[in-house]
Design a protein around this motif. Sequence first.
Motif, PDB file in Angstrom:
ATOM      1  N   ALA A  89       7.234   3.827   8.922  1.00 48.91           N
ATOM      2  CA  ALA A  89       8.486   4.521   9.254  1.00 48.91           C
ATOM      3  C   ALA A  89       9.768   3.872   8.758  1.00 48.91           C
ATOM      4  N   PRO A  90       9.810   2.558   8.421  1.00 46.42           N
ATOM      5  CA  PRO A  90      11.117   1.990   8.062  1.00 46.42           C
ATOM      6  C   PRO A  90      11.684   2.506   6.756  1.00 46.42           C
ATOM      7  N   PHE A  91      10.843   3.098   5.918  1.00 44.91           N
ATOM      8  CA  PHE A  91      11.324   3.520   4.597  1.00 44.91           C
ATOM      9  C   PHE A  91      11.911   4.925   4.663  1.00 44.91           C
ATOM     10  N   VAL A  92      13.212   5.037   4.369  1.00 44.68           N
ATOM     11  CA  VAL A  92      13.901   6.325   4.387  1.00 44.68           C
ATOM     12  C   VAL A  92      14.598   6.539   3.044  1.00 44.68           C
ATOM     13  N   LEU A  93      14.781   7.784   2.701  1.00 49.00           N
ATOM     14  CA  LEU A  93      15.478   8.136   1.462  1.00 49.00           C
ATOM     15  C   LEU A  93      16.823   8.760   1.801  1.00 49.00           C
ATOM     16  N   VAL A  94      17.848   8.287   1.104  1.00 43.00           N
ATOM     17  CA  VAL A  94      19.219   8.712   1.354  1.00 43.00           C
ATOM     18  C   VAL A  94      19.760   9.369   0.092  1.00 43.00           C
ATOM     19  N   GLY A  95      20.335  10.558   0.228  1.00 46.98           N
ATOM     20  CA  GLY A  95      20.976  11.184  -0.930  1.00 46.98           C
ATOM     21  C   GLY A  95      20.455  12.582  -1.217  1.00 46.98           C
ATOM     22  N   ASP A  96      20.268  12.877  -2.498  1.00 45.57           N
ATOM     23  CA  ASP A  96      19.936  14.225  -2.963  1.00 45.57           C
ATOM     24  C   ASP A  96      18.420  14.409  -3.030  1.00 45.57           C
ATOM     25  N   TRP A  97      17.872  15.264  -2.179  1.00 44.25           N
ATOM     26  CA  TRP A  97      16.429  15.495  -2.151  1.00 44.25           C
ATOM     27  C   TRP A  97      15.942  16.284  -3.370  1.00 44.25           C
ATOM     28  N   ASN A  98      16.862  16.915  -4.104  1.00 43.35           N
ATOM     29  CA  ASN A  98      16.471  17.682  -5.291  1.00 43.35           C
ATOM     30  C   ASN A  98      16.407  16.829  -6.548  1.00 43.35           C
ATOM     31  N   SER A  99      16.771  15.549  -6.428  1.00 42.97           N
ATOM     32  CA  SER A  99      16.807  14.686  -7.600  1.00 42.97           C
ATOM     33  C   SER A  99      15.404  14.501  -8.164  1.00 42.97           C
ATOM     34  N   LYS A 100      15.231  14.771  -9.445  1.00 44.70           N
ATOM     35  CA  LYS A 100      13.944  14.612 -10.133  1.00 44.70           C
ATOM     36  C   LYS A 100      13.879  13.230 -10.767  1.00 44.70           C
ATOM     37  N   THR A 101      12.722  12.592 -10.668  1.00 46.43           N
ATOM     38  CA  THR A 101      12.559  11.247 -11.223  1.00 46.43           C
ATOM     39  C   THR A 101      11.763  11.295 -12.521  1.00 46.43           C
ATOM     40  N   GLU A 144       0.830  -1.207   0.000  1.00 44.51           N
ATOM     41  CA  GLU A 144       0.000   0.000   0.000  1.00 44.51           C
ATOM     42  C   GLU A 144       0.860   1.250   0.000  1.00 44.51           C
ATOM     43  N   LEU A 145       1.888   1.261   0.866  1.00 43.91           N
ATOM     44  CA  LEU A 145       2.747   2.439   0.932  1.00 43.91           C
ATOM     45  C   LEU A 145       3.514   2.643  -0.366  1.00 43.91           C
ATOM     46  N   MET A 146       4.074   1.554  -0.927  1.00 42.46           N
ATOM     47  CA  MET A 146       4.848   1.673  -2.155  1.00 42.46           C
ATOM     48  C   MET A 146       3.973   2.106  -3.335  1.00 42.46           C
ATOM     49  N   SER A 147       2.761   1.579  -3.378  1.00 44.45           N
ATOM     50  CA  SER A 147       1.856   1.966  -4.465  1.00 44.45           C
ATOM     51  C   SER A 147       1.531   3.453  -4.399  1.00 44.45           C
ATOM     52  N   ASP A 148       1.201   3.936  -3.210  1.00 43.72           N
ATOM     53  CA  ASP A 148       0.887   5.355  -3.049  1.00 43.72           C
ATOM     54  C   ASP A 148       2.104   6.218  -3.378  1.00 43.72           C
ATOM     55  N   PHE A 149       3.279   5.778  -2.929  1.00 47.17           N
ATOM     56  CA  PHE A 149       4.524   6.511  -3.209  1.00 47.17           C
ATOM     57  C   PHE A 149       4.745   6.654  -4.711  1.00 47.17           C
ATOM     58  N   TYR A 150       4.631   5.547  -5.466  1.00 48.46           N
ATOM     59  CA  TYR A 150       4.899   5.611  -6.902  1.00 48.46           C
ATOM     60  C   TYR A 150       3.807   6.350  -7.671  1.00 48.46           C
ATOM     61  N   LYS A 151       2.575   6.282  -7.199  1.00 54.95           N
ATOM     62  CA  LYS A 151       1.518   7.069  -7.853  1.00 54.95           C
ATOM     63  C   LYS A 151       1.835   8.546  -7.758  1.00 54.95           C
ATOM     64  N   ARG A 152       2.262   8.968  -6.577  1.00 57.07           N
ATOM     65  CA  ARG A 152       2.595  10.383  -6.384  1.00 57.07           C
ATOM     66  C   ARG A 152       3.848  10.771  -7.167  1.00 57.07           C
ATOM     67  N   LEU A 153       4.806   9.870  -7.199  1.00 57.43           N
ATOM     68  CA  LEU A 153       6.085  10.184  -7.832  1.00 57.43           C
ATOM     69  C   LEU A 153       5.981  10.178  -9.359  1.00 57.43           C
ATOM     70  N   LEU A 154       5.398   9.108  -9.905  1.00 59.75           N
ATOM     71  CA  LEU A 154       5.405   8.932 -11.354  1.00 59.75           C
ATOM     72  C   LEU A 154       4.335   9.751 -12.063  1.00 59.75           C
ATOM     73  N   THR A 155       3.269  10.110 -11.337  1.00 61.99           N
ATOM     74  CA  THR A 155       2.235  10.942 -11.962  1.00 61.99           C
ATOM     75  C   THR A 155       2.444  12.422 -11.654  1.00 61.99           C
ATOM     76  N   LYS A 156       3.602  12.717 -11.059  1.00 66.18           N
ATOM     77  CA  LYS A 156       4.023  14.096 -10.789  1.00 66.18           C
ATOM     78  C   LYS A 156       3.128  14.813  -9.784  1.00 66.18           C
ATOM     79  N   GLN A 157       2.444  14.028  -8.900  1.00 62.94           N
ATOM     80  CA  GLN A 157       1.725  14.685  -7.810  1.00 62.94           C
ATOM     81  C   GLN A 157       2.712  15.370  -6.859  1.00 62.94           C
ATOM     82  N   SER A 158       3.931  14.796  -6.788  1.00 59.27           N
ATOM     83  CA  SER A 158       4.984  15.383  -5.955  1.00 59.27           C
ATOM     84  C   SER A 158       6.199  15.626  -6.830  1.00 59.27           C
ATOM     85  N   ALA A 159       6.883  16.725  -6.578  1.00 55.91           N
ATOM     86  CA  ALA A 159       8.002  17.102  -7.439  1.00 55.91           C
ATOM     87  C   ALA A 159       9.221  16.225  -7.213  1.00 55.91           C
ATOM     88  N   THR A 160       9.412  15.738  -5.993  1.00 57.08           N
ATOM     89  CA  THR A 160      10.620  14.973  -5.674  1.00 57.08           C
ATOM     90  C   THR A 160      10.237  13.680  -4.966  1.00 57.08           C
TER      91      THR A 160
END
Length: 937
Positions: free
Chosen positions: A925-937, A884-900
């Motif tokens: 909470a276990p899912f964290v992102l490491v690296g450049d927060w400005n990276s565009k996908t 559920e979390l991964m699906s929501d994350f990719y919907k927001r990311l790949l459909t450009k609901q979120s910029a980063t």
Amino acid sequence: PLAAPARANTAAAAQQPGQNLQASDALRRGRDLLKRGKSDQALPLLETALRLYTQNNSLRGLAATHDALGDLYTRQGQFPRAVPHYREAFEKFAAADKRVDATAATADRLTGTTTGSTVAKFEDSDFNSNLMLAKTGEALFRAGQVSESGATYQRMSVKRPGGAVSKVKRFGGFGGFGGLLGGGGAKADVASAAAGVAGSAYSIQQNFEFYRQSILYATYALGLGRVAYHNNQLPAAEKHFQDALDVLGSNLPGIGNVGQIRRFRVAARTGLGDVAIRANKPSDALKLYTDAAKGATADKRPDLAWPALRGQGRARLAMAAQERPGQKRVKLQEEAVASYREALQTIETVRQGTVRADEARTTFLATTKDVFDEAVAALAELALASNAAGGTLTGPSLNYAAEAFRVVEQGRARSLLDMLSEGGAEITEGVPADLVKRKQANLERQHEIAQELSGVSLTGEAPKDSVEKLEAELEKLSVEYDSVENQIRAANPRYSTLTAAQPLTLAEVQQRVLDDQTALAEYALGRDSSYLWVVTKSDGALYRLPGREQIERQIAEFRDQIVPQNLRRSVVELAGETRGLGGDRGLGVGTTATSGGNAGPFVKSSHALYQTVLAPAAQLVAGKRVLVVADGALNYVPFEALVTAPDGTDYSALPYLVKTNEVVYAPSASVVAAVRAQAGAAQAGAGMLVVADPVFDLTDARAKSVPAAQPQTDAARSNYSVSAAVADITGVKETPTAGFRLSRLTGTRTEAEEIGKIARASGLAPDVWLDFDASEANVRARDISKYRVVHVATHGLLNTERPQFTGIVLSLVGNREADGFLRTDEIFNLRLGAQLVVLSACETGLGREKRGEGVIGLTRAFMYAGAPTVGVSLWSVADRSTAELMSDFYKRLLTKQSATSTAALRAAQQQMIAGKRYSAPFYWAPFVLVGDWNSKT
């Protein structure tokens, strides 16, 4: 470390030529692979040699093979597993020794002569046996079995050069020359005795034997000194260190200036200084450390001076603590800082990757990490002392704080290099093939020389070159190695960034890394005090936090509440019984980690940790994105789940940090700048790759398609690296023999298929690799640089004990070349075009997160391979909530609901909290992102 050769016993080979030749070949190839850091490939060859030598009862062959296996496990940090092999090697050498005695006695009876002193020639099992005891003692010490280590060193039968024998020896010395080199006790006797044989046919042999005698005695004395020091038996420690120095400090004829002798000499001097420090005699210690530093310089080994320089810093700080506040105290503190600066400078001259890389750990009481930690503390305390009023750092306080910050960043880079060196990693991606070949040939020759100088002797052949000549060649090879490394860096900027990175200053971080919406929170955990730097685009502050142990206790309590025992998923199945969740099984109202439970205990632990590690800087980070550069166990804390107020029992209503701040992580601030530069020069891919649900063992129904010709062994158990990593994470030290299987993550298949649908709906053409296609061979051989996003849903093992065994488990069945475990060092050699890599099923050893190198190494490896942002899970959670979390994350990311990606993940986490069903941090909470927060996908 002292190595062993790969030569078969010639007498046994004559009796069983076929099998012994096979055994000899397997041993040789195994040791060659071990030299190149390929332990997983070396292990089956060494086990084959062991089996063949056992069939032929070849004592020396068995001894050499057990020694090689001991070296293998020692290099991987598996000291408890190395000990039995070294002990078995000792027993086999002792048995071979008795066999030589029996042969000599028979010859004496038949001929009426005495041949005992000549039978062994250069092949003397006394040396070999003592060497095995020395290795056993060191392995036991490093495994924490200190009393057993001391007892083992005491068993050594070593002769003090020029002095008395600690135990009666069969030949009166090494190879029958003990009477020549020993006796008398006077240093002049040693010199005159050795000089008397100069120019004779035996001079090279005697030179070697005298050298080895000296090395063994130094190992014996220093080993007992380390044990006594550890047990706080200071008079005994002082005696042993002084014994070593008395022998090695004399004018040893022909060997006094060779590398090993000089190294042990410096170690003895610094050991005496360490004893004086612990005895609260800092003035005496300062003199001893100063003599040690001068000795290292006189010995032309400034790279070995760092323990003494570190000692000078410690001594001066101790002297400062005895002074009243005032100019004298400040002067001593500043002099201490100057010593630490010099120590750090010399550390950076130590050649990484050569046979000398392990010197600190095996010889000195200090480690290089101690220097960084103590230098940071000294500088940070000066900064805090000169900013007594608090507030913004300015003037001297800013200068000290900025220097301490730079040392922390430098330490992060050094920690990674040490990790790679420990694991024998070989970074080849982007490096010209001819330079890789030259580097490897250089290292192999260095190992050969180390073997000739101080490895076990099996052939009976006298050495052809003197110790001095081999040492001169070793020095030349070291210089050539540095030259090759410089050429590699010049040819490959990415390699240069990794191995010779210049850490950013605090001002450079403000200019090149941070923006107006981001605050950096960088930690350094120390024994007595820890420190937090909080830096914004225009401001900066330094805070003193409690010592490492207190913070680790709070982290353990926090993790125990966020991932309670009844919700912990095991990566393995033991005795055919699945443990842990196995899906969403076991979740229900009343469990402390679900929305239906009482959040009170979690709130208490979470808020306590927040108060310790972030609350002091609450005003500076308010409303900003927080870039966390953690240290040690903090690397396994999801800061998003920290609660900022002490009250509340409803998981969905708690004041989590994620509700007020976006959080992103980095191995260091300097790495963010490096990956941005790398990403700017790279061309991003266009597609998406999803890898999931590999085949882990032959009991899997999917394995029926595996050809019958493939060996029907349990794939995971036969995989050395996987079994070692699983043993560390589960805490089951004998996992490789416990009948374990890696648990299949069936939910990852559904996760992969759902992500594929989202990608297609977003206009991407995803590739989904499942089953046997989820293989290491595909990841390494196919062109994965064409993908913009890579999602991997399988067991990721974040090894906190030995980070070189951190990696991703792909299909362990059906492999012909790769072993199926994509380790950190292998990830460094991938070439990615992805802007984002997500690893969604990682595991770590809960409660054992004392080091952060596992997760740091894994994320840094993907960054080096080309991904500016890496998503990683800090524990493995239930299948449905993850999907559920991964699906929501990719919907927001790949459909450009979120910029980063960071904004997309935060929004998905907030949505899950609001949905109540999975509002407990265990799920989101276990899912964290490491690296450049400005990276565009």
